[in-house]
Design an enzyme around this catalytic site. Structure first.
Site, PDB file in Angstrom:
ATOM      1  N   ALA A  38     -37.833  73.836  76.670  1.00 51.56           N
ATOM      2  CA  ALA A  38     -36.529  73.229  76.980  1.00 51.56           C
ATOM      3  C   ALA A  38     -36.607  72.746  78.423  1.00 51.56           C
ATOM      4  CB  ALA A  38     -35.421  74.246  76.832  1.00 51.56           C
ATOM      5  N   CYS A  43     -33.957  76.956  86.853  1.00 49.25           N
ATOM      6  CA  CYS A  43     -32.538  76.847  87.187  1.00 49.25           C
ATOM      7  C   CYS A  43     -31.646  76.841  85.940  1.00 49.25           C
ATOM      8  CB  CYS A  43     -32.324  75.583  88.016  1.00 49.25           C
ATOM      9  SG  CYS A  43     -30.619  75.340  88.488  1.00 49.25           S
ATOM     10  N   GLY A 180     -34.084  95.243  96.371  1.00 47.92           N
ATOM     11  CA  GLY A 180     -33.994  93.975  97.106  1.00 47.92           C
ATOM     12  C   GLY A 180     -32.545  93.516  97.237  1.00 47.92           C
ATOM     13  N   ALA A 321     -32.204  74.981  94.086  1.00 47.23           N
ATOM     14  CA  ALA A 321     -32.224  73.863  93.153  1.00 47.23           C
ATOM     15  C   ALA A 321     -31.874  72.546  93.844  1.00 47.23           C
ATOM     16  CB  ALA A 321     -31.242  74.133  92.020  1.00 47.23           C
ATOM     17  N   HIS A 445      -2.122  71.112 102.944  1.00 44.34           N
ATOM     18  CA  HIS A 445      -1.517  72.436 103.026  1.00 44.34           C
ATOM     19  C   HIS A 445      -0.788  72.735 101.724  1.00 44.34           C
ATOM     20  CE1 HIS A 445       0.471  75.935 104.715  1.00 44.34           C
ATOM     21  NE2 HIS A 445       1.589  75.506 104.165  1.00 44.34           N
TER      22      HIS A 445
HETATM   23  P1  FAD Z   1     -38.467  75.285  88.350  1.00 42.09           P
HETATM   24  O1  FAD Z   1     -37.043  75.125  88.127  1.00 42.09           O
HETATM   25  O2  FAD Z   1     -39.062  76.611  88.475  1.00 42.09           O
HETATM   26  O3  FAD Z   1     -39.215  74.387  87.295  1.00 42.09           O
HETATM   27  C1  FAD Z   1     -40.596  74.360  87.168  1.00 42.09           C
HETATM   28  C2  FAD Z   1     -40.965  74.104  85.732  1.00 42.09           C
HETATM   29  O4  FAD Z   1     -42.361  73.801  85.676  1.00 42.09           O
HETATM   30  C3  FAD Z   1     -40.764  75.302  84.805  1.00 42.09           C
HETATM   31  O5  FAD Z   1     -39.857  74.981  83.780  1.00 42.09           O
HETATM   32  C4  FAD Z   1     -42.160  75.596  84.235  1.00 42.09           C
HETATM   33  O6  FAD Z   1     -42.133  75.913  82.860  1.00 42.09           O
HETATM   34  C5  FAD Z   1     -42.885  74.271  84.451  1.00 42.09           C
HETATM   35  N1  FAD Z   1     -44.337  74.396  84.580  1.00 42.09           N
HETATM   36  C6  FAD Z   1     -45.026  75.180  85.447  1.00 42.09           C
HETATM   37  N2  FAD Z   1     -46.348  74.985  85.293  1.00 42.09           N
HETATM   38  C7  FAD Z   1     -46.495  74.058  84.319  1.00 42.09           C
HETATM   39  C8  FAD Z   1     -47.618  73.442  83.706  1.00 42.09           C
HETATM   40  N3  FAD Z   1     -48.863  73.728  84.078  1.00 42.09           N
HETATM   41  N4  FAD Z   1     -47.407  72.548  82.714  1.00 42.09           N
HETATM   42  C9  FAD Z   1     -46.146  72.234  82.318  1.00 42.09           C
HETATM   43  N5  FAD Z   1     -45.030  72.786  82.877  1.00 42.09           N
HETATM   44  C10 FAD Z   1     -45.222  73.673  83.848  1.00 42.09           C
HETATM   45  N6  FAD Z   1     -30.864  77.926  93.172  1.00 42.09           N
HETATM   46  C11 FAD Z   1     -29.698  77.358  93.582  1.00 42.09           C
HETATM   47  O7  FAD Z   1     -29.729  76.370  94.313  1.00 42.09           O
HETATM   48  N7  FAD Z   1     -28.485  77.870  93.188  1.00 42.09           N
HETATM   49  C12 FAD Z   1     -28.391  78.961  92.403  1.00 42.09           C
HETATM   50  O8  FAD Z   1     -27.293  79.381  92.074  1.00 42.09           O
HETATM   51  C13 FAD Z   1     -29.590  79.588  91.974  1.00 42.09           C
HETATM   52  N8  FAD Z   1     -29.545  80.668  91.191  1.00 42.09           N
HETATM   53  C14 FAD Z   1     -30.715  81.243  90.769  1.00 42.09           C
HETATM   54  C15 FAD Z   1     -30.633  82.383  89.976  1.00 42.09           C
HETATM   55  C16 FAD Z   1     -31.782  83.005  89.538  1.00 42.09           C
HETATM   56  C17 FAD Z   1     -31.675  84.243  88.683  1.00 42.09           C
HETATM   57  C18 FAD Z   1     -33.051  82.450  89.878  1.00 42.09           C
HETATM   58  C19 FAD Z   1     -34.317  83.088  89.378  1.00 42.09           C
HETATM   59  C20 FAD Z   1     -33.151  81.318  90.663  1.00 42.09           C
HETATM   60  C21 FAD Z   1     -31.974  80.715  91.128  1.00 42.09           C
HETATM   61  N9  FAD Z   1     -32.002  79.584  91.948  1.00 42.09           N
HETATM   62  C22 FAD Z   1     -30.832  79.022  92.387  1.00 42.09           C
HETATM   63  C23 FAD Z   1     -33.272  78.972  92.368  1.00 42.09           C
HETATM   64  C24 FAD Z   1     -33.587  77.735  91.504  1.00 42.09           C
HETATM   65  O9  FAD Z   1     -33.662  78.133  90.155  1.00 42.09           O
HETATM   66  C25 FAD Z   1     -34.905  77.109  91.955  1.00 42.09           C
HETATM   67  O10 FAD Z   1     -34.859  76.840  93.339  1.00 42.09           O
HETATM   68  C26 FAD Z   1     -35.155  75.801  91.209  1.00 42.09           C
HETATM   69  O11 FAD Z   1     -35.201  76.021  89.818  1.00 42.09           O
HETATM   70  C27 FAD Z   1     -36.468  75.171  91.670  1.00 42.09           C
HETATM   71  O12 FAD Z   1     -36.694  73.997  90.958  1.00 42.09           O
HETATM   72  P2  FAD Z   1     -38.169  73.450  90.694  1.00 42.09           P
HETATM   73  O13 FAD Z   1     -37.991  72.199  89.917  1.00 42.09           O
HETATM   74  O14 FAD Z   1     -38.933  73.423  91.951  1.00 42.09           O
HETATM   75  O15 FAD Z   1     -38.882  74.542  89.784  1.00 42.09           O
HETATM   76  P1  NAI Z   2     -34.512  87.045  98.410  1.00 43.37           P
HETATM   77  O1  NAI Z   2     -35.609  86.589  99.269  1.00 43.37           O
HETATM   78  O2  NAI Z   2     -33.167  86.428  98.501  1.00 43.37           O
HETATM   79  O3  NAI Z   2     -34.272  88.614  98.648  1.00 43.37           O
HETATM   80  C1  NAI Z   2     -35.274  89.549  98.454  1.00 43.37           C
HETATM   81  C2  NAI Z   2     -34.878  90.815  99.186  1.00 43.37           C
HETATM   82  O4  NAI Z   2     -35.798  91.829  98.822  1.00 43.37           O
HETATM   83  C3  NAI Z   2     -34.926  90.680 100.700  1.00 43.37           C
HETATM   84  O5  NAI Z   2     -33.765  91.225 101.249  1.00 43.37           O
HETATM   85  C4  NAI Z   2     -36.180  91.471 101.075  1.00 43.37           C
HETATM   86  O6  NAI Z   2     -36.112  92.032 102.362  1.00 43.37           O
HETATM   87  C5  NAI Z   2     -36.185  92.524  99.983  1.00 43.37           C
HETATM   88  N1  NAI Z   2     -37.484  93.132  99.704  1.00 43.37           N
HETATM   89  C6  NAI Z   2     -38.700  92.539  99.712  1.00 43.37           C
HETATM   90  N2  NAI Z   2     -39.654  93.425  99.370  1.00 43.37           N
HETATM   91  C7  NAI Z   2     -39.017  94.594  99.123  1.00 43.37           C
HETATM   92  C8  NAI Z   2     -39.454  95.878  98.705  1.00 43.37           C
HETATM   93  N3  NAI Z   2     -40.735  96.126  98.459  1.00 43.37           N
HETATM   94  N4  NAI Z   2     -38.528  96.861  98.552  1.00 43.37           N
HETATM   95  C9  NAI Z   2     -37.198  96.616  98.792  1.00 43.37           C
HETATM   96  N5  NAI Z   2     -36.744  95.400  99.184  1.00 43.37           N
HETATM   97  C10 NAI Z   2     -37.632  94.407  99.330  1.00 43.37           C
HETATM   98  O7  NAI Z   2     -35.095  86.980  96.928  1.00 43.37           O
HETATM   99  P2  NAI Z   2     -34.399  87.085  95.507  1.00 43.37           P
HETATM  100  O8  NAI Z   2     -33.054  87.705  95.617  1.00 43.37           O
HETATM  101  O9  NAI Z   2     -35.406  87.693  94.616  1.00 43.37           O
HETATM  102  O10 NAI Z   2     -34.210  85.569  95.117  1.00 43.37           O
HETATM  103  C11 NAI Z   2     -35.350  84.683  95.079  1.00 43.37           C
HETATM  104  C12 NAI Z   2     -34.952  83.293  95.438  1.00 43.37           C
HETATM  105  O11 NAI Z   2     -34.181  82.706  94.400  1.00 43.37           O
HETATM  106  C13 NAI Z   2     -34.069  83.252  96.665  1.00 43.37           C
HETATM  107  O12 NAI Z   2     -34.863  83.104  97.812  1.00 43.37           O
HETATM  108  C14 NAI Z   2     -33.226  82.044  96.464  1.00 43.37           C
HETATM  109  O13 NAI Z   2     -33.832  80.973  97.092  1.00 43.37           O
HETATM  110  C15 NAI Z   2     -33.235  81.832  94.957  1.00 43.37           C
HETATM  111  N6  NAI Z   2     -31.901  82.155  94.425  1.00 43.37           N
HETATM  112  C16 NAI Z   2     -30.831  81.437  94.873  1.00 43.37           C
HETATM  113  C17 NAI Z   2     -29.562  81.728  94.442  1.00 43.37           C
HETATM  114  C18 NAI Z   2     -28.420  80.964  94.997  1.00 43.37           C
HETATM  115  O14 NAI Z   2     -28.645  79.943  95.609  1.00 43.37           O
HETATM  116  N7  NAI Z   2     -27.189  81.406  94.772  1.00 43.37           N
HETATM  117  C19 NAI Z   2     -29.304  82.776  93.456  1.00 43.37           C
HETATM  118  C20 NAI Z   2     -30.496  83.495  93.087  1.00 43.37           C
HETATM  119  C21 NAI Z   2     -31.735  83.159  93.542  1.00 43.37           C
END
Ligand code: FAD
Ligand code: NAI
Length: 466
Positions: A38, A43, A180, A321, A445
């Protein structure tokens, strides 16, 4: 015979699909390949979207259960977790289908399969219908990121989960241990806390959300603690044992010392994400990676191999994203011979808890370290009329401006709708505005936006509403 394109994008996340769509809009023949099945990447499938769907639903549940009575509404509320999860999956399905539609509309060939760069200009594809060779003048690597692993701990996505397992739990855990205190830990911890879990957080550093403005981070931690989160800072996990009654997690001070055991039902590992380039064949074609495994590029997203570019989570910078999306537009425009550009000083970040936390630009700590002199304006939501009417008065807006020029250098908000409120300041910063520009702009406001204006007025000491 090989299919040939102007641009092949590997990865169908926000970075990849937006590159391919913009390339299509600019008249380039583009393909976008993703192995997931998909489109939408991390994201849409397992990140931003499902987590926000659950944050929304769990916030409404908590509100209905705990806050409606205070508004004069009587309710009898019960949780239907399978229905909440089904709605989340429906939202994800609709949005991923939407991406497929957009790719098609912009004449992009959307291909499901695993890509490997066999040589500059050549991509080998393994799909369910067999293998294919594609050629292109330009290849864009947009393969994203993956969960960072905790040494010695195996994620089974049932008892020991990453974010992927944590958005798909079948029942509300009685006890959830989050490893974390970053964005994922606090957002998904909030989901399960609101649905009834006891949530304990273990963080390696001596503060939560490293990188966030320190004052805002402290206020955020106080608010989460009031909501029932417990924090164990400067602590690391050193072992996990599965037992009949759940998990026994051994922790010790980050600097070493006496061990102790935390018992829990589910452990969420949320210690960051790492760039994902496995199986892409980068070693073979000689694309250079840095020490953290990120693809090295110049500021036009060019790798060291001509014709190969990289954007999004797999290269340096915030793993967000919208950062990936902006780089996508820029790289497609650069490939089309235009002047694509991203302003990294004006990229917001938002934590979608309640209240939300939103930031853009420099923190006080950044400016102190750089020796820049600055002025600050702050405004507490307790003094904002709209915040009072919606019963959401926790938090503040903090605006930081250059002491000499008054140019806005940063803004940090913890409070209701912070993620929407920050947009005004991002735009102001994009236009190089001063704090006075914001302060002298009329704001409706009663709105929460007035708190931003009042903070801007506070930079010159003429806040009025407190
Ligand atoms: P990805 O979205 O990781 O896309 C990469 C794609 O490449 C994947 O679908 C993978 O299947 C594909 N791929 C990899 N290797 C290959 C290959 N060899 N051949 C074909 N396909 C391949 N960011 C925000 O800004 N706001 C948020 O609220 C937010 N919430 C998040 C919540 C969670 C739980 C997580 C884990 C992340 C969140 N993020 C958020 C971070 C955000 O998801 C990423 O920053 C974003 O998806 C990065 O986009 P990208 O296109 O670089 O990579
Ligand atoms: P993060 O980098 O935000 O936080 C990881 C935390 O884990 C840090 O506080 C770090 O000090 C701690 N940590 C690292 N090693 C550890 C250990 N061994 N034991 C205990 N704590 C430890 O990473 P997270 O929350 O996993 O998210 C990953 C990325 O996904 C983020 O950097 C963010 O860019 C993206 N994301 C963005 C969101 C948004 O924009 N709302 C929502 C979720 C993810």
């Amino acid at each position: 015979m090989a299919d040939s394109f102007d641009v092949i994008v590997v990865g169908g996340g926000p970075g990849g699909y937006n590159t391919a769509i913009r390339a299509g809009q600019l008249g380039l023949k583009a393909a976008c390949i993703d192995k997931r099945g998909a489109f939408g990447g991390t994201c849409l499938n397992i990140g931003c979207i499902p987590s926000k769907a659950l944050l929304h639903a769990s916030e409404r549940f908590h509100e209905a259960r705990h806050d409606f009575a205070g508004l004069g509404i009587k309710t009898d509320v019960a949780l239907d977790l399978p229905a909440m999860m089904a709605r989340k999956d429906k939202v994800v399905g609709e949005l991923t289908k939407g991406v497929e539609y957009l790719l098609k509309k912009n004449k992009v060939e959307a291909i499901v399969g695993e890509a490997r760069i066999a040589a500059p200009g050549t991509v080998e594809l393994k799909g369910k219908d067999g293998s294919r060779t594609l050629t292109a003048k330009n290849i864009v690597i947009a393969t994203g990121s993956d969960v960072a692993k905790l040494p010695g701990v195996t994620i089974d996505e049932k008892q020991i989960v990453s974010s992927t397992g944590a958005i798909a739990l079948k029942e509300v855990p009685k006890r959830l241990l989050v490893v974390g205190a970053g964005v994922i830990g606090l957002e998904l911890g909030s989901v399960w806390r609101r649905l009834g879990s006891e949530v304990a957080v273990v963080e390696f550093l001596d503060r939560i959300t490293p990188g966030m403005d320190g004052e805002i981070g402290k206020a955020f931690q106080r608010i989460l603690t009031k909501q029932g989160f417990s924090f164990q800072l400067s602590t690391k996990v050193v072992g996990v044992e599965k037992s009949k009654n759940g998990l026994k997690v051994t922790v010790e001070p980050a600097a070493g010392g006496d061990k102790s055991v935390i018992e829990t039902d589910i452990m969420l590992v949320a210690i960051g994400r790492v760039p994902y380039t496995a199986g892409l064949g980068l070693e073979g074609v000689g694309v250079a990676l840095d020490k953290r495994g990120r693809v090295i590029t110049d500021n036009h997203y060019r790798t060291n191999v001509p014709g190969i570019f990289a954007i999004g989570d797999c290269r340096e910078g915030a793993m967000l994203a919208h950062k990936a999306e902006d780089e996508a537009v820029a790289v497609a425009e650069i490939i089309a011979g235009k002047a694509g550009h991203v302003n990294y000083d004006a990229i917001p970040s938002v934590v979608y808890t309640f209240p939300e936390v939103a930031s853009v630009g420099k923190t006080e700590e950044d400016l102190k370290a750089a020796g820049v002199t600055y002025k600050i304006g702050k405004f507490a939501f307790t003094a904002n009329a709209r915040a009072k009417t919606i019963a959401a008065t926790e938090g503040m807006v903090k605006i930081i401006a250059d002491a000499a020029t008054d140019k806005v250098l940063g803004c940090h908000i913890v409070g209701p709708e912070a993620g929407n409120l920050i947009a005004e300041v991002v735009l102001a910063m994009e236009f190089g505005a001063s704090s006075e520009d914001i302060a002298r702009t009329c704001h409706s406001h009663p709105t929460l936006t007035e708190a931003v204006r009042q903070a801007a007025m506070g930079v010159e000491g003429w806040t009025m509403q407190s």
